[in-house]
Design an enzyme around this catalytic site. Structure first.
Site, PDB file in Angstrom:
ATOM      1  N   LYS A 261      39.644  48.400  46.673  1.00 26.71           N
ATOM      2  CA  LYS A 261      40.946  48.405  46.339  1.00 26.71           C
ATOM      3  C   LYS A 261      41.454  49.798  46.747  1.00 26.71           C
ATOM      4  O   LYS A 261      41.048  50.735  46.775  1.00 26.71           O
ATOM      5  CB  LYS A 261      41.024  48.477  44.764  1.00 26.71           C
ATOM      6  CG  LYS A 261      42.235  48.005  44.156  1.00 26.71           C
ATOM      7  CD  LYS A 261      42.075  48.305  42.470  1.00 26.71           C
ATOM      8  CE  LYS A 261      43.501  47.841  41.896  1.00 26.71           C
ATOM      9  NZ  LYS A 261      43.324  48.013  40.594  1.00 26.71           N
TER      10      LYS A 261
ATOM     11  N   SER B 216      45.893  44.177  38.143  1.00 23.78           N
ATOM     12  CA  SER B 216      46.308  44.654  39.442  1.00 23.78           C
ATOM     13  C   SER B 216      45.718  44.402  40.527  1.00 23.78           C
ATOM     14  O   SER B 216      45.888  44.608  41.561  1.00 23.78           O
ATOM     15  CB  SER B 216      46.769  46.210  39.357  1.00 23.78           C
ATOM     16  OG  SER B 216      45.442  47.018  39.074  1.00 23.78           O
TER      17      SER B 216
ATOM     18  N   SER C 163      42.769  45.146  34.723  1.00 18.57           N
ATOM     19  CA  SER C 163      43.044  44.838  36.239  1.00 18.57           C
ATOM     20  C   SER C 163      41.540  44.497  37.009  1.00 18.57           C
ATOM     21  O   SER C 163      41.536  44.070  38.102  1.00 18.57           O
ATOM     22  CB  SER C 163      43.418  46.044  36.974  1.00 18.57           C
ATOM     23  OG  SER C 163      44.996  46.170  36.679  1.00 18.57           O
TER      24      SER C 163
HETATM   25  N1  GLN Z   1      47.962  44.601  33.526  1.00 15.21           N
HETATM   26  C1  GLN Z   1      47.961  45.803  33.023  1.00 15.21           C
HETATM   27  C2  GLN Z   1      49.185  46.884  33.437  1.00 15.21           C
HETATM   28  O1  GLN Z   1      50.176  46.222  34.067  1.00 15.21           O
HETATM   29  C3  GLN Z   1      46.761  46.445  33.522  1.00 15.21           C
HETATM   30  C4  GLN Z   1      46.887  47.242  34.836  1.00 15.21           C
HETATM   31  C5  GLN Z   1      45.492  47.962  35.377  1.00 15.21           C
HETATM   32  O2  GLN Z   1      44.584  47.626  34.648  1.00 15.21           O
HETATM   33  N2  GLN Z   1      45.414  48.586  36.261  1.00 15.21           N
HETATM   34  O3  GLN Z   1      49.371  48.075  33.169  1.00 15.21           O
END
Ligand code: GLN
Length: 518
Positions: free
Chosen positions: A79, A154, A178
């Site tokens: 990532k 994400s 994410s």
């Molecule tokens: N979707 C969540 C957010 O927008 C989680 C993001 C993440 O785990 N990096 O914060």
């Protein structure tokens, strides 16, 4: 198309160590796959130019009789939130476009030491803020199951790359879901370890009290193998846990072999289900619970009333920490610099750079975070959110007094259409309703495929959570459940054969119908 891309990391590991195939062959097969499908999927932001060279070195070492780690020669995607000294590391943001860090994240160093082959960097929502990968400054990733749909976020790039057979393994990061939510909507496996179980040194921080790095794969055993490589104490990370961890691959193998859940108390979290969860997600979940009960598990309902406030607390704590973490992108130390027309002070340059370099979601959260932290509001917002966090931790404690693992759907719906929630931040935030509590409490959680929703034929995922430090328990129960599900489907859902619209693999029927239970 080479059949090597359809193999799991564990299978590749065997073929590599018996020298039936070389790492160069395996790596080339995956690079070919990336060249073939990534124009459509857009899982990668950067493909490594040195992957074949690394693979050749591994082959050379093996031919000389070197003792290599189990995953030596197996490709892995990373990532783009993780620093790599030989590839750009952008966190999906314009402000870091083209930035090549001076050092590797500890987890990347460990991949290299174990001689995995980094294939490249995967797409993500900017600074890991989002649930669809649409907030990437470099364009969205598409879900391999349906290119008009989101791959989750994400870490949508890592999940889509694994689901599209561009890589058998990937690393992700999970601050609020994410790793687990993208796993759910792409039919892959994703594990968020116990907070502190995997080093965050060199992971571009979103919210430091929540962030965890973890594995993404097509099977539970593969996730465990990768976790074994990257996990463990790191003196460079002050939150890293200094303890002995069991072998997670052994835990997964034990679960796979046993086929039984006798004596395991599985807690169904009342607040994470029902209203707001898509019917096909709920029906697959009910079936998974039936399977576990039939395998001897003791299914108990547990209540965690404070989970209702988890999203609200998270969207105060996360922006507060993010606004502070992102202050370092100041046009001086990293990446982009924009000079305002006619020049200006340092502050003017900084403002022009941050205006041009950050996308709308990042700006929204910086504004929310600085507001929540401002004098006069701190107690009302940030302070209250921290109290809710404590209540959530207590709810976990009492739930784990009654159950060995907790389960819920990993995401409330299957993959939604690109653009569907982009203009509605609150609708986007709701995708993490089931995953956020684990981050707030620091406990480990896994997203695991549980079949296709009958109404749209798209993957659904179950979440398995365990008390802090009990990651191995998740691998054991997860591998058992995975085996039970595959038995009930008559074959593996994704490890060998998802429906993949770009290029269906041979001997695969249509998983949209075959994925339903016998
Ligand atoms: N979707 C969540 C957010 O927008 C989680 C993001 C993440 O785990 N990096 O914060």
């Amino acid at each position: 198309m080479s059949e090597l891309i359809s193999l799991t990391a564990a299978e590749l590991s065997e073929k590599l160590s018996s020298r039936e195939v070389s790492s160069v062959e395996v790596t080339q097969a995956h690079l070919d796959r990336i060249a073939e499908v990534d124009g459509d999927v857009h899982a990668f932001l950067h493909v490594s130019a040195t992957a074949l060279k690394v693979a050749a070195e591994v082959d050379g070492a093996r031919n000389l009789g070197a003792r290599l780690s189990p995953l030596a020669g197996v490709p892995v995607a990373i990532k783009d939130v993780l620093c790599t000294r030989d590839m750009p590391s952008t966190a999906g943001s314009r402000i870091l476009e083209g930035w090549i860090p001076p050092y590797d994240a500890t987890v990347v160093q460990r991949l290299r030491a174990a001689k995995l082959v980094p294939l490249g960097k995967t797409n993500m929502d900017e600074f890991a803020m989002g649930s669809s990968t649409e907030h990437s400054a470099f364009g969205p990733t598409r879900n391999p199951w349906d290119l008009e749909r989101i791959p989750g976020g994400s870490g949508g790039g890592s999940a889509a790359a694994v689901a599209a057979f561009e890589t058998p393994l990937a690393l992700g990061s999970d601050t609020g879901g994410s790793i687990r939510q993208p796993a759910a909507v792409t039919g892959t496996v994703g594990m968020k370890p116990t907070y502190g179980g995997v080093s965050r040194y060199g992971a571009i921080a979103l919210a430091s009290s929540l962030d965890q790095v973890g594995p993404v794969s097509r099977t539970v055993l593969d996730a465990a193998l990768l976790h074994d490589v990257v996990g463990g104490h790191d003196p460079h990370d002050s939150t890293s846990l200094d303890r002995d961890w069991p072998c997670f691959a052994d835990a997964a193998r034990a679960g796979k072999a046993s086929g039984s859940l006798t004596g395991v108390r599985v807690g169904v979290v009342r607040e994470l289900g029902g209203e707001g969860f898509q019917s096909g997600v709920s029906s697959r979940y009910a079936e998974a619970l039936d399977l576990m009960a039939a395998a001897g598990a003791d299914i108990v309902e547990v209540s965690a009333p404070s989970f209702t406030y988890a999203i609200a607390a998270y969207y105060l704590i996360l922006p507060a920490e993010a606004s502070s973490n992102l202050a370092k992108f100041d046009s001086v130390r990293f990446g982009l610099r924009v000079n305002p027309p006619g020049g200006g002070t340092v502050e003017d340059v900084m403002a022009a750079t941050r205006e041009a370099g950050f996308g709308p979601e990042v700006k929204r959260r910086i504004i929310l975070g600085t507001y929540a932290l401002s004098a006069g509001y701190y107690d009302a917002y940030y302070g209250s959110a921290q109290k809710v966090r404590t209540l959530i931790q207590r709810d976990f404690d009492s739930a784990f007094a009654k159950a060995d693992v907790l389960v819920s759907p990993a995401a409330p719906t299957t993959a939604f259409k690109l653009g569907e929630k982009l203009e509605d931040p609150l609708a986007m935030y709701l995708n993490d309703v089931a995953t956020i509590p684990a981050n707030l409490a620091g406990v480990p959680g896994m997203g695991l495929p549980m079949g296709l929703a009958p109404e749209d034929g798209l993957p659904t995922g179950i979440q398995i959570m365990a008390p802090a430090f009990e990651d191995a328990r998740i691998y054991t129960v997860g591998a058992t459940l995975e085996a039970l599900l595959e038995e009930s489907w008559g074959r593996s859902l994704l490890s060998h054969s998802p429906r993949f619209p770009l290029d269906p693999l041979p001997e695969i029927g249509d998983a949209r119908t075959e994925g339903t239970r016998k």
